[in-house]
Design a protein around this motif. Structure first.
Motif: not given
Length: 172
Positions: A141-157
């Motif tokens: 929301r705060e940086f909507s004009e700048f964030v183009h693509d993203y990836q999330t990785l879960v660290i489980y251990k």
């Protein structure tokens, strides 16, 4: 293993020459920031007082920023995430606003500016998925004009973290 250390050429950092003994001190502090200068002394082959003076020099030069403990967040039942994203043109003032925005968030462990596919990597720890989703929602929301693509990785251990790898002191 300190016994495997190769001879290291000295380096200059912030107009301070860092030699092999300084690197051995850093290695010892990286393994245990609470280690006494007396315990470092046999490894470095200097007196405890000389080691203390060298540590003060490394602090003043900004090589040692602070002393901390290393927490294993997965053992404390936190969820870890790496959130990476690319930005379009990101003016310097917006980048600083981003750093300020994220540094105020209690869930942010680190922010890294990258070269390559992702412009930023953020290491987050949360107690539940709701906290994570709120952070990402606020960021987008705060940086909507700048964030183009993203990836999330879960660290489980979290298996290991080495604050001062042997390569810093010339090990293999």
């Amino acid at each position: 293993d300190i016994g495997k250390i190769k001879t290291v050429k000295s380096k200059t950092v912030s107009n301070v020459k860092i030699d092999e003994q300084d690197l051995l001190i850093l290695h010892s502090l990286g393994k245990d920031a609470r280690v006494s200068t007396y315990k470092i002394s046999p490894v470095v082959k200097l007196s405890a007082d000389a080691i203390g003076l060298r540590i003060k020099k490394l602090e003043k030069a900004g090589v040692i920023e602070r002393y901390t403990c290393l927490l294993n967040f997965s053992n404390l039942d936190y969820l870890g995430f790496l959130f990476s994203f690319t930005m379009g043109s990101f003016p310097k003032n917006e980048e600083m606003r981003y750093f300020t925005f994220m540094s105020k968030n209690p869930y942010v462990l680190s922010i890294k500016k990258m070269l390559g596919k992702w412009d930023f990597k953020n290491y987050l720890i949360v107690k539940n998925m709701g906290d994570f989703h709120k952070i990402i929602k606020d960021l987008k929301r705060e940086f909507s004009e700048f964030v183009h693509d993203y990836q999330t990785l879960v660290i489980y251990k979290e298996h290991m973290f080495n604050p001062c790898p042997d390569v810093v002191i010339g090990g293999d």
